[in-house]
Scaffold this active site. Structure first.
Site, PDB file in Angstrom:
ATOM      1  N   CYS A 150       0.853  -1.203   0.000  1.00  0.00           N
ATOM      2  CA  CYS A 150       0.000   0.000   0.000  1.00  0.00           C
ATOM      3  C   CYS A 150       0.885   1.248   0.000  1.00  0.00           C
ATOM      4  CB  CYS A 150      -0.895  -0.020   1.243  1.00  0.00           C
ATOM      5  SG  CYS A 150      -1.984   1.425   1.397  1.00  0.00           S
ATOM      6  N   HIS A 191       4.753   6.481   2.235  1.00  0.00           N
ATOM      7  CA  HIS A 191       4.859   7.841   2.783  1.00  0.00           C
ATOM      8  C   HIS A 191       5.889   7.872   3.917  1.00  0.00           C
ATOM      9  CE1 HIS A 191       1.435   8.714   0.346  1.00  0.00           C
ATOM     10  NE2 HIS A 191       0.506   8.305   1.181  1.00  0.00           N
ATOM     11  N   HIS A 250       0.618  -2.795   6.943  1.00  0.00           N
ATOM     12  CA  HIS A 250      -0.651  -2.651   7.677  1.00  0.00           C
ATOM     13  C   HIS A 250      -1.818  -3.269   6.926  1.00  0.00           C
ATOM     14  CE1 HIS A 250      -0.643   0.477   4.677  1.00  0.00           C
ATOM     15  NE2 HIS A 250      -1.960   0.457   4.756  1.00  0.00           N
ATOM     16  N   SER A 252       0.441   3.911   1.640  1.00  0.00           N
ATOM     17  CA  SER A 252       0.565   4.523   2.970  1.00  0.00           C
ATOM     18  C   SER A 252       1.916   4.202   3.617  1.00  0.00           C
ATOM     19  CB  SER A 252      -0.567   4.059   3.890  1.00  0.00           C
ATOM     20  OG  SER A 252      -1.797   4.553   3.413  1.00  0.00           O
ATOM     21  N   CYS A 299      -6.857  -3.549   4.060  1.00  0.00           N
ATOM     22  CA  CYS A 299      -6.771  -2.099   3.809  1.00  0.00           C
ATOM     23  C   CYS A 299      -7.476  -1.677   2.536  1.00  0.00           C
ATOM     24  CB  CYS A 299      -5.330  -1.575   3.826  1.00  0.00           C
ATOM     25  SG  CYS A 299      -5.274   0.204   3.456  1.00  0.00           S
TER      26      CYS A 299
HETATM   27  N1  LIG Z   1      -7.753   6.961   4.061  1.00  0.00           N
HETATM   28  C1  LIG Z   1      -7.246   5.776   4.328  1.00  0.00           C
HETATM   29  O1  LIG Z   1      -7.640   5.128   5.288  1.00  0.00           O
HETATM   30  C2  LIG Z   1      -6.208   5.210   3.411  1.00  0.00           C
HETATM   31  C3  LIG Z   1      -5.991   3.827   3.390  1.00  0.00           C
HETATM   32  C4  LIG Z   1      -5.095   3.318   2.445  1.00  0.00           C
HETATM   33  C5  LIG Z   1      -4.410   4.171   1.609  1.00  0.00           C
HETATM   34  N2  LIG Z   1      -4.627   5.510   1.708  1.00  0.00           N
HETATM   35  C6  LIG Z   1      -3.951   6.450   0.818  1.00  0.00           C
HETATM   36  O2  LIG Z   1      -4.583   6.381  -0.451  1.00  0.00           O
HETATM   37  C7  LIG Z   1      -3.648   6.801  -1.444  1.00  0.00           C
HETATM   38  C8  LIG Z   1      -3.618   5.783  -2.567  1.00  0.00           C
HETATM   39  O3  LIG Z   1      -3.007   4.571  -2.117  1.00  0.00           O
HETATM   40  P1  LIG Z   1      -2.732   3.369  -3.152  1.00  0.00           P
HETATM   41  O4  LIG Z   1      -2.090   2.293  -2.366  1.00  0.00           O
HETATM   42  O5  LIG Z   1      -3.935   3.133  -3.963  1.00  0.00           O
HETATM   43  O6  LIG Z   1      -1.614   4.042  -4.087  1.00  0.00           O
HETATM   44  P2  LIG Z   1      -1.216   3.680  -5.597  1.00  0.00           P
HETATM   45  O7  LIG Z   1       0.166   4.157  -5.792  1.00  0.00           O
HETATM   46  O8  LIG Z   1      -1.555   2.251  -5.880  1.00  0.00           O
HETATM   47  O9  LIG Z   1      -2.237   4.584  -6.457  1.00  0.00           O
HETATM   48  C9  LIG Z   1      -2.117   5.973  -6.602  1.00  0.00           C
HETATM   49  C10 LIG Z   1      -2.609   6.331  -8.009  1.00  0.00           C
HETATM   50  O10 LIG Z   1      -2.631   7.753  -8.135  1.00  0.00           O
HETATM   51  C11 LIG Z   1      -2.214   8.063  -9.460  1.00  0.00           C
HETATM   52  N3  LIG Z   1      -1.797   9.461  -9.540  1.00  0.00           N
HETATM   53  C12 LIG Z   1      -0.588  10.009  -9.232  1.00  0.00           C
HETATM   54  N4  LIG Z   1      -0.607  11.352  -9.448  1.00  0.00           N
HETATM   55  C13 LIG Z   1      -1.848  11.649  -9.910  1.00  0.00           C
HETATM   56  C14 LIG Z   1      -2.473  12.847 -10.344  1.00  0.00           C
HETATM   57  N5  LIG Z   1      -1.823  14.021 -10.322  1.00  0.00           N
HETATM   58  N6  LIG Z   1      -3.753  12.799 -10.775  1.00  0.00           N
HETATM   59  C15 LIG Z   1      -4.428  11.612 -10.816  1.00  0.00           C
HETATM   60  N7  LIG Z   1      -3.879  10.428 -10.416  1.00  0.00           N
HETATM   61  C16 LIG Z   1      -2.605  10.452  -9.979  1.00  0.00           C
HETATM   62  C17 LIG Z   1      -1.118   7.046  -9.733  1.00  0.00           C
HETATM   63  O11 LIG Z   1      -0.856   6.914 -11.119  1.00  0.00           O
HETATM   64  C18 LIG Z   1      -1.709   5.791  -9.114  1.00  0.00           C
HETATM   65  O12 LIG Z   1      -2.493   5.066 -10.053  1.00  0.00           O
HETATM   66  C19 LIG Z   1      -2.316   6.987  -0.723  1.00  0.00           C
HETATM   67  O13 LIG Z   1      -2.146   8.349  -0.375  1.00  0.00           O
HETATM   68  C20 LIG Z   1      -2.498   6.157   0.529  1.00  0.00           C
HETATM   69  O14 LIG Z   1      -1.681   6.582   1.587  1.00  0.00           O
HETATM   70  C21 LIG Z   1      -5.515   6.035   2.581  1.00  0.00           C
HETATM   71 ZN   LIG Z   2      -3.160   0.847   3.263  1.00  0.00          ZN
END
Ligand SMILES: NC(=O)c1ccc[n+]([C@@H]2O[C@H](COP(=O)([O-])OP(=O)(O)OC[C@H]3O[C@@H](n4cnc5c(N)ncnc54)[C@H](O)[C@@H]3O)[C@@H](O)[C@H]2O)c1
Ligand SMILES: [Zn+2]
Ligand SMILES: [Zn+2]
Length: 366
Positions: free
Chosen positions: A40, A45, A61, A42, A166
């Site tokens: 993930c 970061h 996680h 997260s 997650c």
């Molecule tokens: N709120 C929560 O509880 C929670 C839980 C899990 C993950 N997250 C967060 O969610 C986010 C996504 O996580 P993930 O594992 O899916 O990441 P990931 O890297 O798999 O996906 C991110 C996507 O965003 C795209 N992207 C990058 N820049 C962009 C832009 N300017 N415009 C549009 N798209 C763009 C990427 O190409 C990618 O497809 C992260 O910030 C993560 O920390 C939050």
């Molecule tokens: Zn996560």
């Protein structure tokens, strides 16, 4: 006991896969043999220092596993049980927990890198190693609070269980529990990675009429269409807000989800929603980042801007429902896993995530 784990000693340095010491579970804690752990963003970061935690730390996680041993007083699980791990261990007693919002349990501010007694079960050479999300699943074994253990049926594959730990709960929950999207609504999803694709699946589940995938990576957009998006928009070669308005007959969408994590994408997401529309922010932006929001439109257009942590779910009641949705064929989670890794390949797995290889990577051997 000794366990193999991926340790973060310094920001912007590769994780070190090595043997560390894991103490037995104390009262109210459970020893888990990790079955699968998802890759993930997260965790990334923290690796990059965009979010801060005490170091050294073992991240991870998004996981499922099998109960090996229970500490005194543990009654809800026993050795041999399959569990999905909740990355928030709810105390069950604070205001938010008793108010039906265990995902934002108040004890988390204090105990998110240690067990509830303030100490970690992981150490090496006398030095404690922090336990990310009270869990640290980038390891062969992990000790977690009892409340992290969500019982799962043996028929739930361990790799799918990890996703439910997650990305699936976060994404599907954002649609069902946080936004409560109604059938026929129009939806935009900004960022179609592991979590964003689950938002798309959630929107399909509730029969959204238009599902607009927004991503800068063409491969992700093609993948999003396979998961049920009806339109795709690439902000690197067009004005994404203007294009989303055009697709929705000039209005903007009813619900827009931000699933990347930056001030810029939060702003874009907000601007894509119609008058009276809702923006749900799921992505976690780097520490200190802000997003400019048009203060007048918030009022005159009665727009709603909200965050969704862990999909705003009640882990103990909603995660079993999500398991059932998979088991009854309504969530195509198998197609989401595009690569499996061993724990030794964890740095490669994070390189793949940053390169934007489609879908979700999962560690399945330790
Ligand atoms: N709120 C929560 O509880 C929670 C839980 C899990 C993950 N997250 C967060 O969610 C986010 C996504 O996580 P993930 O594992 O899916 O990441 P990931 O890297 O798999 O996906 C991110 C996507 O965003 C795209 N992207 C990058 N820049 C962009 C832009 N300017 N415009 C549009 N798209 C763009 C990427 O190409 C990618 O497809 C992260 O910030 C993560 O920390 C939050
Ligand atoms: Zn996560
Ligand atoms: Zn609580």
């Amino acid at each position: 006991m000794q366990t193999k784990a991926a340790v973060l000693y310094e920001y912007n340095q590769p994780l070190v896969v090595e043997d560390v010491e894991l103490d037995p579970p104390k009262a109210g804690e459970v020893l888990i043999k990790v079955g699968a752990a998802g890759i993930c963003r997260s965790d990334l970061h923290f690796m990059k220092g965009h979010a801060r935690a005490p170091l050294p730390i073992v991240l991870g996680h998004e996981a499922s596993g099998t109960v090996e041993e229970v500490g005194s007083g543990v009654t809800s699980v026993k050795p041999g049980d399959r569990v999905v791990l909740s990355f928030v261990s709810a105390c069950g007693r604070c205001n938010n927990c008793t108010d039906g919002r265990p995902n934002i349990c108040e004890t988390r501010a204090q105990f998110w890198t240690s067990q509830f007694d303030g100490t970690s079960r992981l150490h090496k050479g006398g030095q404690p190693i922090a336990q990310f999300d009270q869990m640290s699943c980038f390891a062969e074994y992990s000790v977690v609070p009892e409340s992290a253990c969500i019982p799962a049926p043996d028929s739930l594959p361990l790799d799918i269980g990890a996703l439910i730990g997650c990305c699936t709960t976060t994404g599907v929950g954002a649609v069902l529990a946080s936004a409560k999207v109604e059938p026929g609504s129009t939806v935009a999803v900004v960022g179609c990675g592991g979590v964003g694709l689950n938002v798309i699946m959630g929107a399909v589940l509730v029969n959204a009429s238009q599902i607009i995938a927004v991503d800068i990576n063409e491969g992700k957009l093609e993948f999003a269409m396979k998961f049920g998006a009806t339109h795709s928009v690439n902000p690197s070669n067009q004005d994404a807000v203007a294009r989303v308005k055009e697709i929705t007959g000039g209005k903007g969408v009813d619900y827009a989800f931000e699933v990347f994590g930056s001030g810029k994408t939060v702003e874009m997401t907000y601007n894509m929603t119609r008058k009276g529309g809702t923006s749900v922010i799921v992505g976690i932006a780097p520490l200190g980042e802000t997003a400019p929001i048009d203060a007048v439109s918030l009022v005159r257009d009665e727009k709603i801007l909200k965050g969704a942590y862990y999909g705003s779910v009640r882990m103990r009641t909603d995660m079993p429902k999500i398991m059932d949705m998979y088991l009854s064929g309504r969530l195509k989670l198998d197609d989401l896993i595009t690569r499996r890794y061993s724990l030794d390949q964890i740095n490669e797995a994070y390189d793949d995530l940053q390169r934007g290889d489609v879908g979700r990577g999962v560690i399945t051997s330790f």
